[in-house]
Scaffold this active site. Structure first.
Site, mmCIF file in Angstrom:
data_model
loop_
_atom_site.group_PDB
_atom_site.id
_atom_site.type_symbol
_atom_site.label_atom_id
_atom_site.label_comp_id
_atom_site.label_asym_id
_atom_site.label_seq_id
_atom_site.Cartn_x
_atom_site.Cartn_y
_atom_site.Cartn_z
ATOM 1 N N THR A 1 -3.421 23.638 2.366
ATOM 2 C CA THR A 1 -3.267 23.538 3.070
ATOM 3 C C THR A 1 -2.934 22.911 3.579
ATOM 4 O O THR A 1 -2.502 22.028 3.382
ATOM 5 C CB THR A 1 -4.704 23.098 3.607
ATOM 6 O OG1 THR A 1 -6.023 23.607 2.990
ATOM 7 C CG2 THR A 1 -4.715 22.946 5.760
ATOM 8 N N TYR B 1 -5.571 19.696 -0.868
ATOM 9 C CA TYR B 1 -4.497 18.163 0.497
ATOM 10 C C TYR B 1 -3.848 17.616 -0.442
ATOM 11 O O TYR B 1 -4.598 16.534 -0.984
ATOM 12 C CB TYR B 1 -5.456 17.313 1.362
ATOM 13 C CG TYR B 1 -6.549 18.118 2.756
ATOM 14 C CD1 TYR B 1 -5.636 18.343 3.323
ATOM 15 C CD2 TYR B 1 -7.845 17.969 2.968
ATOM 16 C CE1 TYR B 1 -5.918 18.688 4.564
ATOM 17 C CE2 TYR B 1 -8.467 18.639 3.911
ATOM 18 C CZ TYR B 1 -7.413 19.214 4.989
ATOM 19 O OH TYR B 1 -8.189 20.189 5.924
ATOM 20 N N HIS C 1 -6.276 26.528 11.346
ATOM 21 C CA HIS C 1 -7.615 25.508 11.525
ATOM 22 C C HIS C 1 -8.965 26.250 11.734
ATOM 23 O O HIS C 1 -9.407 24.680 12.764
ATOM 24 C CB HIS C 1 -7.209 24.129 11.633
ATOM 25 C CG HIS C 1 -7.525 23.493 10.145
ATOM 26 N ND1 HIS C 1 -7.013 22.929 8.815
ATOM 27 C CD2 HIS C 1 -8.267 22.234 10.240
ATOM 28 C CE1 HIS C 1 -7.510 22.822 8.680
ATOM 29 N NE2 HIS C 1 -8.628 22.108 9.152
ATOM 30 N N LYS D 1 -3.041 27.869 3.033
ATOM 31 C CA LYS D 1 -3.396 28.218 4.057
ATOM 32 C C LYS D 1 -3.030 26.819 5.314
ATOM 33 O O LYS D 1 -2.679 26.184 5.097
ATOM 34 C CB LYS D 1 -4.498 27.645 3.491
ATOM 35 C CG LYS D 1 -5.946 27.718 4.877
ATOM 36 C CD LYS D 1 -7.259 27.111 4.612
ATOM 37 C CE LYS D 1 -8.289 26.787 5.994
ATOM 38 N NZ LYS D 1 -8.003 25.963 6.816
ATOM 39 N N SER E 1 -14.205 22.301 -0.098
ATOM 40 C CA SER E 1 -12.693 21.286 -0.204
ATOM 41 C C SER E 1 -12.268 20.142 -1.051
ATOM 42 O O SER E 1 -13.474 19.384 -1.405
ATOM 43 C CB SER E 1 -12.988 21.141 2.027
ATOM 44 O OG SER E 1 -12.435 19.993 1.962
HETATM 45 C C1 FNR Z 1 -12.595 23.578 8.890
HETATM 46 N N1 FNR Z 1 -11.497 23.705 8.115
HETATM 47 C C2 FNR Z 1 -10.728 22.744 7.032
HETATM 48 N N2 FNR Z 1 -9.845 24.060 6.373
HETATM 49 C C3 FNR Z 1 -9.870 22.842 4.955
HETATM 50 O O1 FNR Z 1 -7.941 23.630 5.066
HETATM 51 N N3 FNR Z 1 -10.636 21.988 4.599
HETATM 52 C C4 FNR Z 1 -10.829 21.195 5.085
HETATM 53 O O2 FNR Z 1 -11.670 20.533 4.827
HETATM 54 C C5 FNR Z 1 -11.911 21.947 6.357
HETATM 55 N N4 FNR Z 1 -12.550 21.465 6.942
HETATM 56 C C6 FNR Z 1 -12.810 21.618 8.236
HETATM 57 C C7 FNR Z 1 -14.561 20.856 8.961
HETATM 58 C C8 FNR Z 1 -14.734 21.449 9.793
HETATM 59 C C9 FNR Z 1 -15.827 20.785 10.260
HETATM 60 C C10 FNR Z 1 -14.557 22.737 10.349
HETATM 61 C C11 FNR Z 1 -14.982 23.604 11.632
HETATM 62 C C12 FNR Z 1 -13.270 23.463 9.598
HETATM 63 C C13 FNR Z 1 -11.183 24.605 8.478
HETATM 64 C C14 FNR Z 1 -11.707 26.052 8.439
HETATM 65 O O3 FNR Z 1 -11.288 26.190 6.811
HETATM 66 C C15 FNR Z 1 -11.078 27.198 8.840
HETATM 67 O O4 FNR Z 1 -9.921 27.337 8.737
HETATM 68 C C16 FNR Z 1 -11.268 27.646 9.694
HETATM 69 O O5 FNR Z 1 -13.135 26.919 10.160
HETATM 70 C C17 FNR Z 1 -11.863 28.568 10.449
HETATM 71 O O6 FNR Z 1 -12.199 28.655 12.205
HETATM 72 P P1 FNR Z 1 -13.742 29.318 12.596
HETATM 73 O O7 FNR Z 1 -14.029 30.542 11.702
HETATM 74 O O8 FNR Z 1 -14.688 28.144 12.169
HETATM 75 O O9 FNR Z 1 -13.281 29.793 13.306
#
Ligand code: FNR
Length: 373
Positions: A163, A137, A269, A245, A113
Site C-alpha cells: 500500500t 505497510y 483508500h 495499492k 492487512s
Molecule cells: C481500510 N483500508 C486499508 N487499506 C490498506 O491497504 N490497509 C489497511 O490496513 C486498511 N485499513 C482500512 C480500514 C478501514 C476501516 C477501511 C474502511 C479501509 C482501505 C481499503 O483497503 C480499501 O481501499 C477501501 O476500503 C475501499 O473503499 P470502500 O470499498 O470501502 O469504499
C-alpha cells in the site's frame, strides 16, 4: 423473529451501513464509515460511478451468465476480492477470522492487512486453499519488513500488496473528535506482536510491557521516507507477485511498469487518505491505457453495487476490491453478515451482466457505457 425479518429485508449496502451504525460503538462506526478532511474524496468516489450509465444490448443469449475470470494465476468465481482492512475486531470480536472465512466460503480472495487484529497465520488457517494476499505497510525497520514478507510467503499467501497511499495517516476529523485510534489501542497488533523480529526489538516481553510494544509498533508503522526502490527490496525477500495499492496517477503507473510490479490497485483508500483527491473511476481508463494489458489493474473505493463492478470492468479493470460493505455485514452478523453483504453485490452484478446483454466477463466493454453530459 422480528430481528430475523429485518435482516432478510436488508438489501442495499446503504441499509447495511445504517443498521451497522446502530449496533457498534459510534467511534468504531465512524472509523469505518467516514473519510478524511471534508470527505470530498469519499463523495467523489461515489459520484464518479453515477457519471456513467449502462447502455444495454438486446437479444443476446444470457441464459447462462459466467462471472468467472483468471487473475494472477487464480481462477475466481467473480471479479471481486475482499479489500485489506485493518483492526477488524472493532466491528466484531472475531474480526478477520470471520471475514476471511466468509471470503473462503465464496472462493473469493481475502487480503490480510498488516494491521489486522489477528495474525496473518491465524487468518490463513481459516481459509483452506482459497487464495489470500498479504497487504504490506512497509515497516520502518528493514528486518521487521523482511520478516513479515517471509512470514506471508510461509503462510501460503500468494501475493504481496504494497500500500503506497499512506506515507502518513490521513487527517480524519471524526477520529479526532472521538479521540479514537484503534491501532493506537492495540487492536491492529496481530502481525506485529506475533513477529519474532519485532519482539527482539523490545526491552521486555509484550506480556510484561504492552505499552512499550505498542509505542514501538506505532513508531515503525508510518514510514514516510519509503520510495520506489522498496519494490526491489521486497523482491529480494520473496518471489511472490507484488501489487501496488493506492496508485491514481498515470505517471506512477508508468513507473510501476518500469519497476516490474505485477499488478496495480487503483485506490484512494476509500477516501480516507488525501482529501480533495481524484475519484478512482475517473482515472481508471487512463491508467489502463498506460498499462496496456501488461499487468492486471484492479480498482477499489466506493464500490457498493453490482452495476459499479460492471462499470469498472467496462473501463478496463480486471477485478474490484470491496471494503466497507463487508465490514458492515461483519458488524451486524459476523461471518454470515460479511458473506451476505458481498453476496448481495455479486447477485446484483450477475443481474447487471444479464440485463446488459453480457454473458461473460470478456463481453463487458466500454461500448456499453455512456458518460452523462
Ligand atoms: C481500510 N483500508 C486499508 N487499506 C490498506 O491497504 N490497509 C489497511 O490496513 C486498511 N485499513 C482500512 C480500514 C478501514 C476501516 C477501511 C474502511 C479501509 C482501505 C481499503 O483497503 C480499501 O481501499 C477501501 O476500503 C475501499 O473503499 P470502500 O470499498 O470501502 O469504499
Amino acid at each position: 423473529m422480528v430481528e430475523k425479518e429485518s435482516k432478510n429485508r436488508r438489501l442495499s449496502i446503504n441499509e447495511w451501513e445504517s443498521e451497522a451504525g446502530g449496533v457498534i460503538e459510534k467511534k468504531a462506526f465512524d472509523y469505518i464509515a467516514r473519510g478524511s478532511g471534508e470527505e470530498s474524496t469519499l463523495r467523489a468516489n461515489r459520484e464518479a460511478f453515477s457519471q456513467y450509465q449502462i447502455s444495454h444490448r438486446v437479444l443476446r443469449d444470457v441464459s447462462k451468465v459466467d462471472t468467472s475470470l483468471k487473475l494472477l494465476g487464480h481462477t475466481l468465481p467473480s471479479p471481486v476480492l475482499f479489500a485489506p482492512i485493518g483492526v477488524q475486531a472493532i466491528a466484531h470480536p472475531e474480526g478477520e477470522l470471520a471475514s476471511s472465512r466468509a471470503a473462503a466460503s465464496m472462493d473469493l480472495p481475502f487480503i490480510t492487512s498488516t494491521v489486522s487484529s489477528y495474525s496473518m497465520e491465524e487468518v490463513a488457517a481459516q481459509m483452506g486453499e482459497t487464495p489470500r494476499w498479504f497487504q504490506l505497510y512497509y515497516a520502518g525497520n528493514e528486518l521487521v519488513a523482511e520478516s513479515m514478507i517471509k512470514r506471508a510467503e510461509s503462510a501460503g499467501y500468494s501475493a504481496i500488496v504494497l500500500t503506497v497511499d499512506t506515507p502518513i495517516m490521513g487527517f480524519r476529523e471524526s477520529d479526532q473528535i472521538n479521540n479514537y485510534s484503534p491501532i493506537g489501542e492495540g487492536i491492529g497488533s496481530g502481525n506485529y506482536f506475533s513477529d519474532p523480529v519485532f519482539q527482539n526489538l523490545l526491552g521486555k516481553p509484550i506480556s510484561e510491557d504492552k505499552e512499550s510494544a505498542l509505542k514501538k509498533q506505532l513508531e515503525l508503522f508510518e514510514n514516510p521516507s519509503l520510495t520506489w526502490e522498496a519494490i526491489d527490496r521486497i523482491r529480494q525477500y520473496t518471489d511472490l507477485p507484488i501489487l501496488l495499492k493506492g496508485v491514481v496517477h498515470p505517471e506512477d503507473a508508468k513507473l510501476a511498469l518500469q519497476y516490474k510490479v505485477d499488478g496495480l490497485v487503483v485506490s484512494n483508500h476509500g477516501g480516507r487518505q488525501l482529501d480533495h483527491g481524484v475519484a478512482t473511476l475517473d482515472v481508471l481508463e487512463e491508467i489502463c491505457n498506460v498499462v496496456d494489458g501488461e499487468i492486471p489493474v484492479l480498482i477499489d473505493s466506493g464500490i457498493r453495487r453490482g452495476g459499479d463492478i460492471f462499470k469498472a470492468l467496462a473501463l478496463g479493470a480486471s477485478a474490484v476490491l470491496i471494503g466497507r460493505p463487508f465490514m458492515y455485514g461483519l458488524a451486524l452478523d459476523g461471518e454470515e453478515g460479511a458473506r451476505k453483504a458481498v453476496q448481495q453485490i455479486l447477485k446484483e452484478f450477475e443481474v447487471s451482466m444479464a440485463l446488459a446483454g453480457t454473458a461473460t466477463i470478456g463481453d463487458i466493454k466500454k461500448t456499453f457505457l455512456v458518460r452523462k453530459k
